[in-house]
Scaffold this motif. Structure first.
Motif, PDB file in Angstrom:
ATOM      1  N   ASP A 486       0.807  -1.214   0.049  1.00 53.53           N
ATOM      2  CA  ASP A 486       0.024  -0.098  -0.070  1.00 53.53           C
ATOM      3  C   ASP A 486       0.783   1.099  -0.047  1.00 53.53           C
ATOM      4  OD1 ASP A 486       0.887  -0.221   2.506  1.00 53.53           O
ATOM      5  OD2 ASP A 486      -0.804  -0.080   3.608  1.00 53.53           O
ATOM      6  N   PHE A 487       2.024   1.259  -0.789  1.00 51.98           N
ATOM      7  CA  PHE A 487       3.094   2.283  -0.631  1.00 51.98           C
ATOM      8  C   PHE A 487       2.194   3.643  -1.090  1.00 51.98           C
ATOM      9  CE2 PHE A 487       6.079   4.862  -3.162  1.00 51.98           C
ATOM     10  CZ  PHE A 487       6.853   5.174  -2.059  1.00 51.98           C
ATOM     11  N   PRO A 494       9.693   3.871   7.530  1.00 51.48           N
ATOM     12  CA  PRO A 494      11.076   3.515   8.125  1.00 51.48           C
ATOM     13  C   PRO A 494      11.600   2.360   7.187  1.00 51.48           C
ATOM     14  CG  PRO A 494       9.539   2.414   8.966  1.00 51.48           C
ATOM     15  CD  PRO A 494       8.522   3.425   8.254  1.00 51.48           C
ATOM     16  N   VAL A 495      13.106   2.340   7.101  1.00 48.96           N
ATOM     17  CA  VAL A 495      13.690   1.282   6.171  1.00 48.96           C
ATOM     18  C   VAL A 495      14.481   0.576   6.987  1.00 48.96           C
ATOM     19  CG1 VAL A 495      15.481   1.337   4.337  1.00 48.96           C
ATOM     20  CG2 VAL A 495      13.968   3.206   4.562  1.00 48.96           C
ATOM     21  N   ILE A 496      14.442  -0.827   6.517  1.00 49.59           N
ATOM     22  CA  ILE A 496      15.495  -1.847   6.864  1.00 49.59           C
ATOM     23  C   ILE A 496      16.453  -2.009   5.910  1.00 49.59           C
ATOM     24  CG2 ILE A 496      15.642  -4.336   7.484  1.00 49.59           C
ATOM     25  CD1 ILE A 496      12.932  -4.081   8.986  1.00 49.59           C
ATOM     26  N   ILE A 497      17.678  -2.089   6.239  1.00 47.85           N
ATOM     27  CA  ILE A 497      18.878  -2.577   5.159  1.00 47.85           C
ATOM     28  C   ILE A 497      19.372  -3.854   5.584  1.00 47.85           C
ATOM     29  CG2 ILE A 497      20.950  -1.992   4.391  1.00 47.85           C
ATOM     30  CD1 ILE A 497      19.178   0.310   4.114  1.00 47.85           C
ATOM     31  N   TYR A 498      19.024  -4.749   4.347  1.00 49.16           N
ATOM     32  CA  TYR A 498      19.627  -6.264   4.524  1.00 49.16           C
ATOM     33  C   TYR A 498      21.070  -5.933   3.898  1.00 49.16           C
ATOM     34  CZ  TYR A 498      20.547 -11.110   4.154  1.00 49.16           C
ATOM     35  OH  TYR A 498      21.283 -12.341   4.280  1.00 49.16           O
ATOM     36  N   VAL A 499      22.190  -6.550   4.760  1.00 54.04           N
ATOM     37  CA  VAL A 499      23.165  -6.319   4.212  1.00 54.04           C
ATOM     38  C   VAL A 499      24.206  -7.864   4.435  1.00 54.04           C
ATOM     39  CG1 VAL A 499      24.312  -5.629   6.394  1.00 54.04           C
ATOM     40  CG2 VAL A 499      25.633  -5.187   4.205  1.00 54.04           C
ATOM     41  N   TYR A 522       9.460  -9.489   2.643  1.00 55.54           N
ATOM     42  CA  TYR A 522       7.931  -9.151   2.102  1.00 55.54           C
ATOM     43  C   TYR A 522       7.309  -8.957   3.382  1.00 55.54           C
ATOM     44  CZ  TYR A 522       8.393 -10.438  -2.728  1.00 55.54           C
ATOM     45  OH  TYR A 522       8.643 -10.483  -4.203  1.00 55.54           O
ATOM     46  N   ARG A 523       7.688  -9.778   4.574  1.00 53.72           N
ATOM     47  CA  ARG A 523       6.831  -9.626   5.782  1.00 53.72           C
ATOM     48  C   ARG A 523       7.163  -8.543   6.457  1.00 53.72           C
ATOM     49  NH1 ARG A 523       5.989 -12.642  10.924  1.00 53.72           N
ATOM     50  NH2 ARG A 523       5.113 -11.014  12.059  1.00 53.72           N
ATOM     51  N   MET A 524       8.231  -7.767   6.324  1.00 53.72           N
ATOM     52  CA  MET A 524       8.596  -6.599   6.904  1.00 53.72           C
ATOM     53  C   MET A 524       7.782  -5.319   6.161  1.00 53.72           C
ATOM     54  SD  MET A 524       9.449  -7.606   9.644  1.00 53.72           S
ATOM     55  CE  MET A 524      10.042  -6.220  10.418  1.00 53.72           C
ATOM     56  N   ALA A 525       7.795  -5.660   4.624  1.00 55.47           N
ATOM     57  CA  ALA A 525       7.038  -4.752   4.066  1.00 55.47           C
ATOM     58  C   ALA A 525       5.518  -4.659   4.112  1.00 55.47           C
ATOM     59  CB  ALA A 525       7.456  -4.897   2.291  1.00 55.47           C
ATOM     60  N   GLN A 526       5.117  -5.799   4.589  1.00 57.30           N
ATOM     61  CA  GLN A 526       3.802  -5.798   5.149  1.00 57.30           C
ATOM     62  C   GLN A 526       3.342  -5.224   6.169  1.00 57.30           C
ATOM     63  OE1 GLN A 526       3.017 -10.103   5.029  1.00 57.30           O
ATOM     64  NE2 GLN A 526       2.314 -10.024   2.793  1.00 57.30           N
ATOM     65  N   GLU A 527       4.573  -4.814   7.008  1.00 55.08           N
ATOM     66  CA  GLU A 527       4.454  -4.292   8.314  1.00 55.08           C
ATOM     67  C   GLU A 527       4.705  -2.837   8.088  1.00 55.08           C
ATOM     68  OE1 GLU A 527       3.434  -5.432  10.927  1.00 55.08           O
ATOM     69  OE2 GLU A 527       3.425  -7.723  10.947  1.00 55.08           O
ATOM     70  N   GLY A 528       5.044  -2.492   6.797  1.00 55.33           N
ATOM     71  CA  GLY A 528       5.059  -0.912   6.741  1.00 55.33           C
ATOM     72  C   GLY A 528       6.659  -0.462   6.414  1.00 55.33           C
ATOM     73  N   TYR A 529       7.442  -1.321   6.397  1.00 62.57           N
ATOM     74  CA  TYR A 529       8.936  -1.085   6.155  1.00 62.57           C
ATOM     75  C   TYR A 529       9.373  -1.025   4.732  1.00 62.57           C
ATOM     76  CZ  TYR A 529       9.302  -2.020  11.123  1.00 62.57           C
ATOM     77  OH  TYR A 529       9.190  -1.835  12.500  1.00 62.57           O
ATOM     78  N   ARG A 579      14.410   6.616  11.144  1.00 57.20           N
ATOM     79  CA  ARG A 579      14.233   5.338  11.515  1.00 57.20           C
ATOM     80  C   ARG A 579      14.821   4.234  10.346  1.00 57.20           C
ATOM     81  NH1 ARG A 579       7.939   4.992  11.572  1.00 57.20           N
ATOM     82  NH2 ARG A 579       7.998   3.211  12.475  1.00 57.20           N
ATOM     83  N   ILE A 580      16.064   4.343  10.603  1.00 56.86           N
ATOM     84  CA  ILE A 580      16.807   3.378   9.703  1.00 56.86           C
ATOM     85  C   ILE A 580      17.223   2.025  10.517  1.00 56.86           C
ATOM     86  CG2 ILE A 580      18.495   3.060   7.853  1.00 56.86           C
ATOM     87  CD1 ILE A 580      17.914   5.928   7.017  1.00 56.86           C
TER      88      ILE A 580
END
Length: 715
Positions: A486-487, A494-499, A522-529, A579-580
């Protein structure tokens, strides 16, 4: 009133629908490779001669070995129930999965059930017990005709020829003195310790003397009191194993040790038999890993015969492949090398004369598939179409003309038939879950074998984008962003960097997202990240200059590139720069902790799994390739050690580590926790008791829920 009630019902219905279409932790851990992965053709492979293929088809609880033809016709060969009924003579317990099989003729395949080797003839419907080895045997290896077996038992080496009794070739094997096992901690492309000659009449095997290597204790907590289990762990700068190679002649009953002249701590790799079995080739790499010599040895005497060539680099040389002999000319072979800065194919004579370079360009061969039946062409997969692409090519050895045989943008994994005229192409991209087709020599499609439906259909998934940004030296850095479904660009996210960020890994490729990490994104994107990933300099398949940018200084250029990613993100109006967060495992754990400590508080939350904290505590082969030794690069080790930056910890950091980790030993994060305690710094920590470098089994559900909750609660 009714209108308001209708609106409430619609809102509640949409909320329930959204919740039902979210990925659960159980989905991520248990279903990411099964029901939520694209369909596949299990154990898909060519028959040896006919241009026909086989695979396992599931029919309820039963599993059927099927044969397919180029025209698309499918034939049932044998099912698991029938196979089990014939195996009952040898074992009482039925198998619940069709065993892994290998065709030895077009009508006969072989397979292992525990320690027994069987053959099954699909025409005669006949099963035979071919051989048996002790149940405790390890590292079993069969000759190419499956008549002979070699194995390791109690660190000693055994060979069993046909129905004869096994011959024990060594008697002094022990925990620190091994035979027939993989050596050098599986670096340099080494993943086995046994090498059969083409005819199966001779066999080479590694010997590794680890007596001078440090014993490292793993703490076993399931007994009272706890016990320690010792493993051999050569840390950077410490004593390295001594490796040697022997050859055994099964007919003459003779063992010959190769006289590998050079330092005791040199590395031996690229073991390859000559087609006539009179010689064996191996690469000898110095401890500094910057000078490789490729030698030919006499099998009968064990003496050095010819120095074919040398490769040097002021940083490092990393041989990972053996010689590829031309099927129609045993005096010529192909060697894969990055000597010009990119991984390419070179044609040599067995006297060490370079005939020509077969491939050139600013791209890398990622897989060498072999030759056509006439030995006139080679087949490769490469990044020529782009670093995020994997396309399949035919290259003519005489003219070096190169032909593209796949064209759909994305990632192609190809299996060639023995004739070199037909190929099974398994393809996927961000848009295509999986498509398997049979193609011919011209790249034309003969038939479609599988067209997988979207396994994530109906799930609440946003778009994924792949793009590039520029590093400080103007190099392209490939990035991927996963958006909420729903972007809304007018909102802040907020952003989560996977590294990961280290060598031997490339995260950004145009392929369908499969596996736990992909579903967790995908799960974290569903939570709004928004979930963002960047392949920094130091990672793979971008050429030697790109990879070696981190030499002697791990953790610095990588941080610089990751911060370019942050600079890009925070330039976007919809990113909440306050919020990174960041998450990674292994080298990614090192990078996560580095970014939490060395990036001027750009990151609010981090989760680091199995993290290297101090490169002094990591293994010799890997660390010294990229960092040299602690003695010769004291400044680099000091700069990279995260123990020196604990004072900078201001955000929320969770460290998790398997207590039985034999790769990145537990001491790394325990030392960090100790330093945080001394400096009164807040740190969250969870040990996964009894787990190695990764957390498996049902405990992975706990791990993924813990990581998810940590970001939800703190970011």
């Amino acid at each position: 009133m009714k209108k308001h009630l209708l609106i409430i019902i619609i809102v509640l219905t949409n909320l329930v629908f959204a919740q039902e279409n979210k990925f659960s932790t159980e989905d991520i851990v248990l279903n990411s490779y099964t029901t939520l992965a694209p369909s596949s053709m299990e154990q898909l492979k060519w028959l040896p001669n006919d241009a026909e293929y086989s695979y396992i088809e599931h029919d309820g609880k039963n599993q059927i070995l099927m044969k397919g033809t180029r025209s698309g016709k499918k034939i049932s060969l044998v099912d698991l129930e029938e196979l089990n009924s014939k195996l009952i003579v040898y074992e009482k317990k039925s198998n619940d999965r069709f065993p892994k099989y290998t065709w030895i003729t077009d009508s006969k395949f072989v397979f292992w059930i525990k320690n027994i080797l069987f053959s099954y003839d699909v025409r005669l419907k006949e099963i035979k017990k071919m051989n048996e080895i002790p149940t405790e045997a390890e590292d079993k290896s069969t000759s190419f005709d499956y008549k002979n077996i070699a194995y390791v038992l109690d660190y000693n080496f055994f060979v069993k020829s046909g129905s004869n009794d096994a011959e024990q070739l060594t008697h002094d094997g022990s925990y620190d003195f091994t035979y027939g096992k993989s050596v050098s901690r599986n670096e340099f492309g080494i993943n086995e310790g046994i090498f059969w000659s083409p005819s199966g009449k001779k066999i080479a095997f590694y010997h590794e003397d680890l007596r001078s290597v440090t014993d490292y204790p793993l703490l076993k907590l399931n007994t009272i009191p706890a016990k320690t289990e010792l493993i051999k762990y050569p840390m950077a700068g410490g004593k390295s194993p001594k490796v040697s190679l022997a050859v055994y002649d099964l007919e003459q009953k003779k063992t010959t040790w190769l006289e590998t002249i050079g330092p005791e701590d040199q590395y031996l790799t690229s073991i390859t038999w000559a087609p006539d079995e009179q010689s064996i080739y191996l690469g000898q790499l110095n401890r500094d890993q910057n000078h490789l010599k490729l030698y030919k040895y006499s099998v009968s005497s064990g003496k050095q015969d010819t120095l074919l060539f040398e490769e040097k680099n002021d940083k490092y040389v990393e041989p990972e492949d053996g010689l590829k002999f031309l099927p129609n000319d045993s005096e010529k072979f192909i060697w894969l090398s990055r000597r010009d800065g990119w991984k390419h194919a070179y044609l040599y004579t067995t006297k060490g004369k370079l005939i020509k370079q077969l491939t050139k360009g600013d791209w890398e061969i990622t897989e060498f598939h072999g030759f056509d039946g006439a030995g006139e062409n080679i087949f490769i997969t490469s990044t020529e179409a782009g670093p995020d692409q994997r396309q399949f090519y035919r290259v003519n050895i005489k003219t070096v003309e190169k032909n593209l045989l796949t064209s759909d943008a994305g990632s192609h994994s190809v299996d060639i038939h023995s004739s070199g005229f037909y190929f099974i192409d398994s393809y996927s991209s961000l848009e295509v879950p999986k498509r398997v087709r049979l193609i011919n020599y011209k790249g034309e499609t003969e038939s479609i074998l599988l067209n997988s439906p979207d396994p994530l259909i109906g799930k609440n998934i946003g778009k994924t984008e792949i793009f590039t940004i520029k590093a400080s030296d103007n190099t392209d850095l490939y990035c991927r962003t996963v958006f909420p479904s729903d972007f809304d660009a007018t909102k802040k996210y907020p952003v989560i960097i996977y590294v990961y960020g280290g060598p031997h890994a490339q995260l950004i490729t145009n392929t369908w997202p499969v596996g736990r990490y992909s579903l967790w994104f995908y799960r974290m994107a569903q939570e709004g990240y928004i979930v963002f990933t960047l392949d920094n300099r130091g990672s793979s398949n971008r050429g030697l200059e790109f990879e070696q940018a981190t030499f002697r200084n791990l953790g610095t250029v990588e941080i610089e590139d990751q911060l370019k990613g942050i600079e890009y993100l925070t330039s976007l109006p919809y990113i909440d720069s306050n919020r990174i967060g960041v998450y990674g495992w292994s080298y990614g754990g090192f990078m996560t902790t580095s970014l939490m400590l060395r990036a001027n508080n750009k990151f609010k939350v981090g989760v680091a799994g199995g993290a290297v904290i101090d490169w002094n505590m990591y293994e010799v082969m890997y660390t010294e390739r990229y960092m040299d030794t602690p003695e010769t690069n004291k400044e680099g080790y000091e700069k990279a050690s995260l123990l020196n930056y604990v004072d900078n910890l201001n955000g929320k950091l969770l460290l998790v580590h398997g207590t039985d980790d034999p790769t990145v030993v537990w001491q790394n994060t325990l030392r960090f926790a100790q330093e945080a305690m001394h400096k009164n710094k807040k740190l969250d920590y969870f040990p996964y008791v009894g787990h190695p470098h990764g957390v498996g089994g049902k405990d992975a559900i706990h791990l993924y829920q813990k990581i998810t909750d940590y970001f939800l609660e703190n970011l």
